[in-house]
Design an enzyme around this catalytic site. Structure first.
Site: not given
Lengths: 288, 189
Positions: A31, A239, A242, A264, A270
């Site tokens: 980080g 979606c 899909c 998606c 997808c």
């Protein structure tokens, strides 16, 4: 076909050593933003020069490389970076998440869980999570060293005071291993829970000259309040191609009458679901 | 300078250093995991793994400290020819190479500053062997726990207690490498 006019993976060896040293220090201090001497690349700042330099320092000829831009393999940024490494390194490329060993991404984490043998490289525009709260680098560096993150909580609190909820929806700040507050790059906050993963995550900011990292299985906590817990929200639709109801969606305007569809944002995920027989509201066989 | 100083470098530097870096990255990002790393040969007592690490990470910009038996003329000559790193005392070292007895005590090595904790020494610790047994490791890079045979426990605990300041260690033996960043919590196995 490799272009012999360039060194393997474009960058010279001394530059790669410098970047590799920065990556290792980043991995050792999860980080923390390690300064590095970012190079001019044959693409403008803002087009992923940080990610490209990190990828160039990591790639070997036996890697399979994938690039996504907002989840898609077929957008300008993704196509040109993929071609760049096809030309300057001998890497194979793929659009399939599971086949890739190094994935460079702009603003998304793939939907499919990543494994231990994969590296995810993020393109980062502004690496400093405190930058819009405190413009001076000398001050933000001091704030990180003193773990003085009150200002970030004030910002999230002001969101609640003005909007009734935390309105930050992307580049949502996280705390890494209980120490450094980090900008996960402008991924949607929907992706934040995925930051705890089995793969190595490396972040490169070219213009801002910073590299940082999250080793596998590192604790990554999205900042929140007890009475306003973190909510990785997404558009409340399945979606339309899909039918997935668990993926991050793009909203697409499809006509002049206000018609729209949700698809998606991860094109490979997808397509994989459609190939497996999943269908959505606007799938071609239903529309025909 | 004898002829040995001129041999033992990479035959294909961009590719060999890329593979070597990935081994080092995996070792440091997954503490306790033992990786293979090879490609370079330096004069004794430098192991192939340590020689490969030096070629991959060090150059004229990285002050290097040679400790104990590693500070001998053939090694100095090899580094001068292949790497060009300035050889320095502990307090200026970005990298340090030696056995554990030669590197300790660790007090004089820079551990970084609160604002730049990355400005600390990376230790390359030459070992007789590496084994995934012994000290219990937990922290970033480790799913539950890992084990690594460390030369000592207390100095690594003290090092971790200073996080985010601290030293990072890469252990080398033959063509093998393991990593122990400052972020790892170490307990006696």
């Amino acid at each position: 076909m490799t272009d012999q006019a360039y060194n393997f993976a474009y960058l010279d060896e001394q530059t790669k050593r410098m970047i590799r040293r920065a990556i290792l220090k980043g991995v050792a201090i999860p980080g923390y933003q390690v300064p590095f001497a970012s190079r001019e690349m044959p693409m403008p700042y803002g087009w992923g020069t940080g990610g490209v330099q990190v990828s160039a320092a990591c790639l070997t000829p036996s890697d399979t490389f994938k690039v996504i831009d907002q989840g898609a393999d077929d957008t300008t940024n993704a196509v040109s970076i993929r071609k760049f490494f096809e030309r300057t390194a001998q890497v194979a490329t793929t659009e399939h998440t599971a086949e890739a060993t190094v994935i460079q991404t702009r603003h998304r984490i793939p939907e499919a869980p990543l494994g231990e043998d994969q590296i995810l490289v993020y393109q980062v525009p502004i690496p400093e999570p405190l930058r819009f709260l405190e413009p001076r680098e000398t001050e933000t560096r001091k704030m990180h060293s003193l773990e003085e993150y009150g200002l970030m909580h004030v910002k999230l609190y002001e969101d609640i005071a003005r909007h009734g909820h935390i309105a930050t929806s992307y580049a949502y700040p996280v705390k890494v291993e209980g120490r450094y507050v980090m900008d996960p790059s402008p991924i949607p906050k929907f992706d934040n829970p995925k930051l705890e993963m089995a793969a190595i995550q490396l972040f490169g900011a070219g213009r801002e000259q910073r590299i940082y990292a999250i080793p596998p299985y590192t604790r990554v906590v999205s900042l929140d309040f007890e009475d306003h817990p973190f909510d990785p929200s997404k558009a409340d639709h399945p979606c339309d191609l899909c039918g997935a109801d668990h993926t991050y969606l793009d909203e697409v305007i499809v006509d002049d009458a206000g018609g729209r569809m949700f698809v998606c944002s991860d094109t490979d995920y997808c397509a994989g679901r459609q190939a497996a027989g999943h269908r959505g509201r606007l799938s071609e066989e239903d529309a025909a | 300078m004898d002829g040995n100083a001129l041999t033992g470098g990479f035959a294909d530097a961009p590719v060999q250093s890329a593979h070597a870096f990935r081994a080092a990255l995996n070792a440091l990002a997954r503490p306790g995991r033992i990786e293979r790393i090879s490609g370079a040969e330096a004069p004794a007592p430098v192991s192939p793994a340590a020689a490969t690490l030096l070629l991959t990470l060090c150059d004229a910009e990285t002050p290097l400290h040679l400790a104990g038996d590693h500070d001998k003329q053939p090694v100095r000559d090899w580094i001068a020819f292949h790497i060009g790193a300035p050889l320095v005392g502990r307090s200026h070292a970005m990298f340090a190479l030696g056995t554990w007895p030669a590197l300790t005590p660790l007090d004089a090595f820079p551990v970084g500053t609160p604002e730049y904790p990355d400005r600390s020494t990376t230790l390359i610790v030459e070992m007789d062997a590496l084994a995934a047994t012994g000290a219990r490791l937990t922290g970033p890079g480790i799913e539950t726990e890992a084990h690594l045979a460390l030369p000592d426990i207390a100095p690594f605990r003290a090092n971790h207690a200073r996080f985010p300041l601290g030293l990072d260690s890469l252990f080398t033996a033959g063509d093998r490498i393991a990593g122990l960043p400052r972020s790892t919590n170490v307990e006696a196995g």
